[in-house]
Write an enzyme that holds these catalytic residues in place. Structure first.
Site, PDB file in Angstrom:
ATOM      1  N   SER A 160       0.831  -1.196   0.000  1.00 25.89           N
ATOM      2  CA  SER A 160       0.000   0.000   0.000  1.00 25.89           C
ATOM      3  C   SER A 160       0.875   1.260   0.000  1.00 25.89           C
ATOM      4  CB  SER A 160      -0.961  -0.045   1.195  1.00 25.89           C
ATOM      5  OG  SER A 160      -1.944   0.954   1.109  1.00 25.89           O
ATOM      6  N   ASP A 197      -9.805  -3.759  -5.158  1.00 26.10           N
ATOM      7  CA  ASP A 197      -9.022  -2.733  -4.467  1.00 26.10           C
ATOM      8  C   ASP A 197      -9.203  -1.397  -5.188  1.00 26.10           C
ATOM      9  OD1 ASP A 197      -7.127  -1.169  -3.167  1.00 26.10           O
ATOM     10  OD2 ASP A 197      -5.410  -2.371  -3.799  1.00 26.10           O
ATOM     11  N   HIS A 234      -7.953  -4.867  -1.005  1.00 24.45           N
ATOM     12  CA  HIS A 234      -6.746  -4.185  -0.550  1.00 24.45           C
ATOM     13  C   HIS A 234      -6.336  -4.718   0.822  1.00 24.45           C
ATOM     14  CE1 HIS A 234      -3.889  -0.836  -0.534  1.00 24.45           C
ATOM     15  NE2 HIS A 234      -4.157  -0.723   0.764  1.00 24.45           N
TER      16      HIS A 234
END
Length: 273
Positions: free
Chosen positions: A118, A211, A241
């Site tokens: 991320s 995501d 995600h």
């Protein structure tokens, strides 16, 4: 939108009943350049290839403890040493502070690879861009898991997957504003919009179907490949995600995706010390 409470976000800890992760030969906390807190995971007494790891958390939260199990699992499954970085976080330390920190650790530790999930994937590749532009030594590989690459949040998946899949568009807008308070700065601070991506390390990019950041990760993989970078890119079907963070405990699909990721990391790092 209702703004998140930062102190509440940062106080969240892994559940007490969550498995700790594999026992390793050594796990040491130490200090790196500029006094940065580091955690070094060693699966064996003998040296293994070193991977620097930058945790996710939207630039504003998470730390060495939230990602401890993930780092243990990477070290154990991939037969690598992992050096996790407790970089400075926004809003107290906005762009480019955390990039400075990760780049400093790459210079200092000279790892085989840099990895991140991320926001950590964003920091990993931005640190590589920083070193490349300065003509400095780069890691041989970068490993980017559901990375943020477009701070303008202009990709269709932000709308398509930005509600109901765990990473909401309004939260993304909030964390990006903490990291880059001036909207005019966001395109220039986005790796997807870097003018030239030639000379970047071999790259593994894994994205997830559900995501909000999916499209920008996919687009970054395409741009790197077009620039002649060796890229292995996979979009994991059915996943959301943050699947790298403990979803293997509840989802067989996530566990299988972890196995694929670990196999790819082994391929990228084997024989490099």
């Amino acid at each position: 939108m209702t703004l998140p409470d930062l102190s509440t976000l940062r106080s969240r800890r892994p559940p007490a009943d969550r498995p700790r992760g594999p026992e390793l030969a050594r796990v040491d906390d130490s200090e790196g350049p500029g006094g940065l807190r580091l955690r070094h995971y060693r699966p064996h007494a003998q040296a293994r290839p070193l991977v620097v790891f930058a945790h996710g958390g939207g630039f504003v939260m998470c730390d060495l403890d939230t990602h401890d199990r993930t780092c243990r699992r990477i070290a154990d499954a991939c037969d690598v040493e992992v050096l996790a970085v407790d970089y400075r976080r926004a809003p107290e330390h906005p762009y480019p502070a955390a990039i400075d920190d990760v780049a400093a650790v790459l210079r200092w530790a000279a790892p085989v690879a840099v990895a991140g999930d991320s926001a950590g994937g964003y920091l990993a590749t931005m640190a590589c861009l920083r070193l490349r532009d300065a003509g400095e030594r780069l890691p041989a590989a970068q490993i980017l898991i559901c990375p943020n690459t477009d701070l303008t949040l202009a990709r269709p998946s932000v709308v398509e997957k930005g509600t109901g899949f765990g990473l909401d568009a309004d939260f993304l807008e909030w964390v990006v504003a903490q990291w880059t308070p001036e909207p005019a700065d966001r395109a220039a601070a986005s790796p997807l919009f870097a003018g030239d991506l030639r000379g970047m390390p071999d790259t593994l990019i894994v994205t997830a179907e559900h995501d909000a950041l999916r499209d920008e990760g996919d687009a970054y993989a395409e741009r790197l490949a077009a620039a002649g970078v060796r890229v292995l890119h996979r979009q994991e079907p059915g996943l959301v995600h943050g699947f790298i963070q403990n979803m293997d405990l509840t989802s067989p699909a996530a566990a299988a995706a972890h196995d694929r990721l670990f196999a790819d990391i082994r391929t990228l790092t084997t024989g490099r010390v």
